[in-house]
Design a protein around this motif. Sequence first.
Motif, PDB file in Angstrom:
ATOM      1  N   HIS A  52       0.971  -1.251   0.183  1.00  0.00           N
ATOM      2  CA  HIS A  52       0.168  -0.425   0.203  1.00  0.00           C
ATOM      3  C   HIS A  52       1.139   1.101   0.367  1.00  0.00           C
ATOM      4  N   THR A  53       0.298   2.107  -0.838  1.00  0.00           N
ATOM      5  CA  THR A  53       1.069   3.907  -0.873  1.00  0.00           C
ATOM      6  C   THR A  53       1.237   4.408  -0.762  1.00  0.00           C
ATOM      7  N   SER A  54       0.434   4.654   0.799  1.00  0.00           N
ATOM      8  CA  SER A  54      -0.305   6.160   1.308  1.00  0.00           C
ATOM      9  C   SER A  54      -0.494   5.714   3.014  1.00  0.00           C
ATOM     10  N   SER A  55       0.030   5.031   3.670  1.00  0.00           N
ATOM     11  CA  SER A  55       0.095   4.210   4.756  1.00  0.00           C
ATOM     12  C   SER A  55       0.786   3.373   5.613  1.00  0.00           C
ATOM     13  N   ASP A  56       0.906   3.639   6.914  1.00  0.00           N
ATOM     14  CA  ASP A  56       1.968   2.254   7.251  1.00  0.00           C
ATOM     15  C   ASP A  56       0.426   1.145   7.467  1.00  0.00           C
ATOM     16  N   GLU A  57       0.906   0.269   8.402  1.00  0.00           N
ATOM     17  CA  GLU A  57      -0.032  -0.629   9.088  1.00  0.00           C
ATOM     18  C   GLU A  57      -0.224  -1.312   9.922  1.00  0.00           C
ATOM     19  N   TYR A  58      -1.042  -1.186  11.044  1.00  0.00           N
ATOM     20  CA  TYR A  58      -1.220  -1.733  11.781  1.00  0.00           C
ATOM     21  C   TYR A  58      -1.971  -3.124  12.440  1.00  0.00           C
ATOM     22  N   LEU A  59      -1.627  -4.441  12.575  1.00  0.00           N
ATOM     23  CA  LEU A  59      -2.329  -5.053  12.318  1.00  0.00           C
ATOM     24  C   LEU A  59      -2.428  -5.644  13.487  1.00  0.00           C
ATOM     25  N   LYS A  87       5.790   0.022   7.389  1.00  0.00           N
ATOM     26  CA  LYS A  87       5.536   0.976   6.671  1.00  0.00           C
ATOM     27  C   LYS A  87       4.895   0.723   5.293  1.00  0.00           C
ATOM     28  N   LYS A  88       3.937   2.224   5.248  1.00  0.00           N
ATOM     29  CA  LYS A  88       3.493   2.289   3.504  1.00  0.00           C
ATOM     30  C   LYS A  88       4.848   1.337   2.763  1.00  0.00           C
ATOM     31  N   ASN A  89       4.480   0.505   1.330  1.00  0.00           N
ATOM     32  CA  ASN A  89       5.744   0.592   0.412  1.00  0.00           C
ATOM     33  C   ASN A  89       6.037  -0.959   0.533  1.00  0.00           C
ATOM     34  N   ASP A 108      -5.056   2.500   9.330  1.00  0.00           N
ATOM     35  CA  ASP A 108      -4.266   2.568   8.700  1.00  0.00           C
ATOM     36  C   ASP A 108      -3.892   3.975   8.975  1.00  0.00           C
ATOM     37  N   THR A 109      -2.481   4.361   9.057  1.00  0.00           N
ATOM     38  CA  THR A 109      -1.911   5.997   9.360  1.00  0.00           C
ATOM     39  C   THR A 109      -0.651   6.187   8.135  1.00  0.00           C
ATOM     40  N   PRO A 110      -1.460   7.570   7.605  1.00  0.00           N
ATOM     41  CA  PRO A 110      -3.091   8.114   7.761  1.00  0.00           C
ATOM     42  C   PRO A 110      -3.705   7.629   6.929  1.00  0.00           C
ATOM     43  N   ARG A 111      -4.926   7.930   6.466  1.00  0.00           N
ATOM     44  CA  ARG A 111      -6.053   6.772   6.244  1.00  0.00           C
ATOM     45  C   ARG A 111      -5.551   5.875   4.787  1.00  0.00           C
ATOM     46  N   ARG A 112      -6.072   4.729   4.455  1.00  0.00           N
ATOM     47  CA  ARG A 112      -5.789   4.360   3.451  1.00  0.00           C
ATOM     48  C   ARG A 112      -7.138   3.633   2.678  1.00  0.00           C
ATOM     49  N   PRO A 113      -7.261   4.581   1.458  1.00  0.00           N
ATOM     50  CA  PRO A 113      -8.312   4.055   0.422  1.00  0.00           C
ATOM     51  C   PRO A 113      -8.460   3.126   0.222  1.00  0.00           C
ATOM     52  N   PRO A 114      -9.938   2.272   0.078  1.00  0.00           N
ATOM     53  CA  PRO A 114      -9.188   0.909  -0.179  1.00  0.00           C
ATOM     54  C   PRO A 114      -8.889   0.323  -1.747  1.00  0.00           C
TER      55      PRO A 114
END
Length: 134
Positions: A52-59, A87-89, A108-114
Motif C-alpha cells: 500500500h502506498t498511502s499508509s503505515d499499517e497496524y494489524l 511501513k507503507k510500501n 492505517d495511518t494516515p487513512r488508506r483508501p480501499p
Amino acid sequence: MSTETRFFDIAALARTLPETAETMLTDLRLTDEHDASCRIFRVYRAVPAHYHTSSDEYLYVLTGRAEIHIEGSEPRIIGPGELVFFKKNTVHAMPRIVEEPYIVLAIDTPRRPPEDVHFVNPADGTPASFIKTY
C-alpha cells in the motif's frame, strides 16, 4: 477540533462479516478519518504479495491464525493477541490461512483508501478482487 467519540463492540462486529466472499478479504470500516482509518477485516483465502502506498499499517489478530510474509522479516504464523506493524510500501502477503475465521483489526495511518492495493504481480488481483467493504 472534533469532539466525536465512538465505542465499538469489536467481537460483535467481527461476527457480522460474511462466512464466504468472492474477494480475498471483506472489511467493515469503523472510522475513516483523514489521519487514520480503522477497520475489521476477514481473510478468506491466500493473499498474494502486495503493498500500500498511502499508509503505515497496524494489524492486530482477533481470531484465527495465518502465515504472514513481510518484506525484511522471516515468514511466521500469527494468531490472536499478536500485533504486526509495517511501513507503507512494504511488500506483504498471507499465503496460508492456518485456522479460520482469520479476522484482524487494522489501523492505517494516515487513512488508506480501499483502492490502495498494488500487487507485486499485477495478474494476482485488483482492488475489486482484493477487498469488499461493508
